[in-house]
Write an enzyme that holds these catalytic residues in place. Structure first.
Site, short mmCIF file in Angstrom:
data_model
loop_
_atom_site.label_atom_id
_atom_site.label_comp_id
_atom_site.label_asym_id
_atom_site.label_seq_id
_atom_site.Cartn_x
_atom_site.Cartn_y
_atom_site.Cartn_z
N HIS A 117 0.86 -1.18 0.00
CA HIS A 117 0.00 0.00 0.00
C HIS A 117 0.90 1.24 0.00
O HIS A 117 2.01 1.20 0.53
CB HIS A 117 -0.85 -0.05 1.28
CG HIS A 117 -1.92 0.98 1.38
ND1 HIS A 117 -1.68 2.29 1.74
CD2 HIS A 117 -3.26 0.90 1.20
CE1 HIS A 117 -2.82 2.95 1.78
NE2 HIS A 117 -3.80 2.14 1.46
N ASP A 194 3.16 -4.44 8.16
CA ASP A 194 1.95 -3.65 7.96
C ASP A 194 0.78 -4.63 8.11
O ASP A 194 0.49 -5.42 7.20
CB ASP A 194 1.98 -3.02 6.57
CG ASP A 194 0.67 -2.30 6.24
OD1 ASP A 194 -0.30 -2.44 7.01
OD2 ASP A 194 0.62 -1.61 5.21
N GLN A 197 -4.30 -5.12 6.91
CA GLN A 197 -5.27 -6.05 6.31
C GLN A 197 -5.26 -7.43 6.95
O GLN A 197 -6.10 -8.26 6.60
CB GLN A 197 -5.01 -6.20 4.80
CG GLN A 197 -5.26 -4.95 4.00
CD GLN A 197 -6.70 -4.45 4.08
OE1 GLN A 197 -7.62 -5.19 4.44
NE2 GLN A 197 -6.91 -3.18 3.76
N LYS A 220 -10.39 -0.63 10.62
CA LYS A 220 -10.52 -1.83 9.79
C LYS A 220 -10.84 -3.07 10.64
O LYS A 220 -11.08 -4.15 10.11
CB LYS A 220 -9.24 -2.06 8.99
CG LYS A 220 -8.95 -0.95 7.97
CD LYS A 220 -7.74 -1.29 7.15
CE LYS A 220 -7.18 -0.12 6.37
NZ LYS A 220 -7.98 0.28 5.22
N CYS A 358 -4.75 2.29 -3.77
CA CYS A 358 -3.53 2.85 -3.13
C CYS A 358 -2.36 1.89 -3.24
O CYS A 358 -1.56 1.76 -2.29
CB CYS A 358 -3.77 3.22 -1.68
SG CYS A 358 -4.94 4.54 -1.47
N1 PLP Z 1 -1.67 -0.62 4.65
C1 PLP Z 1 -2.56 -1.40 4.05
C2 PLP Z 1 -2.16 -2.78 3.60
C3 PLP Z 1 -3.85 -0.93 3.84
O1 PLP Z 1 -4.75 -1.71 3.24
C4 PLP Z 1 -4.20 0.36 4.29
C5 PLP Z 1 -5.55 0.91 4.05
O2 PLP Z 1 -6.29 0.45 3.24
C6 PLP Z 1 -3.24 1.13 4.94
C7 PLP Z 1 -1.97 0.60 5.10
C8 PLP Z 1 -3.53 2.49 5.43
O3 PLP Z 1 -4.45 2.47 6.47
P1 PLP Z 1 -5.06 3.82 7.05
O4 PLP Z 1 -5.61 4.56 5.88
O5 PLP Z 1 -6.09 3.36 8.02
O6 PLP Z 1 -3.93 4.56 7.70
#
Ligand code: PLP
Length: 400
Positions: A117, A194, A197, A220, A358
């Site tokens: 992401h 990270d 997900q 999430k 993203c």
């Molecule tokens: N990392 C991953 C794998 C994601 O799917 C997301 C959001 O969809 C994020 C980071 C960023 O999360 P946030 O927008 O809640 O900071």
């Protein structure tokens, strides 16, 4: 799973019952979490840590209990290792800023994967620009899993940190993070996970994984928005400078010299989201009460069912078909732009997400404009997939 716990699922969209399949973007909240937000504002809204008065002490106690609930959720050694942030993005930015300040020099290397992401790419890129460091990227195999041989080969004495998604937000693939952590640690390199997900779908044990850092977002995981967590091993967090300055993160301030607070407060400048943390703890209790075994089994079966049903449509191409996945399926209809399909699904009450999610480098790697992503929560069921299929067939009929 009790769908009745989630009031929003009763909504209608364009006069159709809502089918919510955009859980990877944000999950819906059970009424226990909604009630907790209301309860907190109604009964103990007062700024934490600094007050001698009763409400402030109650709020402080709840906030620290919530921190312990997160520590328990992640099986962390201590709640000192749990830093509240605004979300995964904020956590990764803080880590890149702070770790980079302490440990990254010109010519050093940071390793990420092709399927990250943007929040696990851009903070490291910014760091690289600041320090003259280099971003290295683990490539993918033809089946879109990580090329682990290439990963081993990328690591060198210059590698200062490896930061990888546990689960891809586009493909749903579960990455082999145990192997990644082991291989990196054999070379003395720390690893950040990270978990944005994975945390909603898989139990996480940071001590067993032995990851050095981990980031997640409460929204999430059925919790409130605007709150997240940076987990760090205590021995690492103790070595890092604060990422932000302000109230709460200090021990003493003078114009000549400021000393910093102990963990985890050193990383929590300003008023934290103590209302959100209270509601997040409710979300974590909700997951615990439901039970991981039940959640994992339900979502695995649902994912397989969705993949089988989608694969039965001749025009549908599924990405990373058959791979071990959690919560996400990405697909396209051959010859049709994903956005057009998304709009027609929406008109039938089906909420999916379309686009690059993203993760532009991954989408570019696939050589496509984007995907249609259906992502599941614990309240989704086969009925939702059946409705997606009916709506999708109708959309395909209109577009082809
Ligand atoms: N990392 C991953 C794998 C994601 O799917 C997301 C959001 O969809 C994020 C980071 C960023 O999360 P946030 O927008 O809640 O900071």
């Amino acid at each position: 799973m009790n769908r009745d716990d989630f009031p929003i699922l009763q909504e209608r969209v364009y006069n159709c019952p809502l089918v919510y399949l955009d859980n990877a973007a944000t999950a819906q909240k059970p009424k226990q979490v909604l009630d907790a937000l209301q309860y907190a504002y109604t009964h103990f809204n007062a700024n934490i840590h600094r007050g001698v008065h009763h409400l402030s002490q109650v709020a402080t106690q709840h906030h620290e209990e919530s921190r312990q609930a997160v520590a328990d959720f992640l099986r962390a050694r201590s709640s000192n290792e749990i830093v509240f942030t605004k979300g995964t993005t904020n956590a990764l930015n803080m880590l890149a800023q702070s770790y980079g300040e302490a440990f990254v020099r010109e010519g050093d290397e940071i390793v990420v994967t092709t399927m990250e992401h943007h929040s696990n790419i851009v903070p490291w890129q910014l760091l690289c620009h600041r320090k003259g460091a280099v971003l290295k990227v683990i490539p993918l195999n033809d089946n879109l899993t990580l090329d682990m041989q290439a990963f081993s080969a990328i690591l060198s004495q210059k590698t200062k940190i490896v930061s990888v998604a546990h689960v891809s937000n586009v493909l749903g693939i579960i990455n082999p993070i145990e192997d990644i952590i082991r291989i990196a640690h054999e070379r003395g390199i720390p690893v950040c996970i990270d978990a944005a997900q994975s945390a909603p779908h898989l139990p996480i044990d940071v001590q067993h994984l032995d990851c050095d850092f981990l980031a997640l977002s409460a929204h999430k995981i059925y919790g409130p928005t605007g709150l997240g967590v940076l987990y760090g091993k205590e021995e690492w967090l103790n070595q890092l400078p604060p990422a932000e300055g302000g109230g709460e993160m200090i021990e003493h301030v003078s114009f000549e010299k400021t000393t910093y607070n102990t963990l985890p407060y050193k990383f929590e400048a300003g008023t934290p989201d103590f209302i959100g943390s209270f509601a997040f703890a409710e979300a974590l209790h909700y997951l615990q009460d439901t039970g991981w075994e039940k959640i994992v089994e339900h979502e695995r079966e649902l994912g397989k069912y969705a993949e089988r049903r989608l694969a039965s449509l001749p025009d549908v191409e599924i990405y990373a078909q058959g791979a071990a996945k959690a919560g996400v399926i990405s697909f396209n209809v051959r010859g049709v732009h994903p956005y057009d399909v998304g709009v027609l699904l929406d008109r039938q009450g089906i909420a999916v997400r379309t686009g690059h999610h993203c993760a532009e480098p991954l989408i570019n790697h696939l050589g496509i404009p984007g995907t249609i992503r259906a992502s599941f929560g614990l309240y989704n069921d086969e009925g939702d997939i059946d409705r997606l299929l009916v709506a999708l067939e109708r959309a395909i009929g209109m577009l082809k």
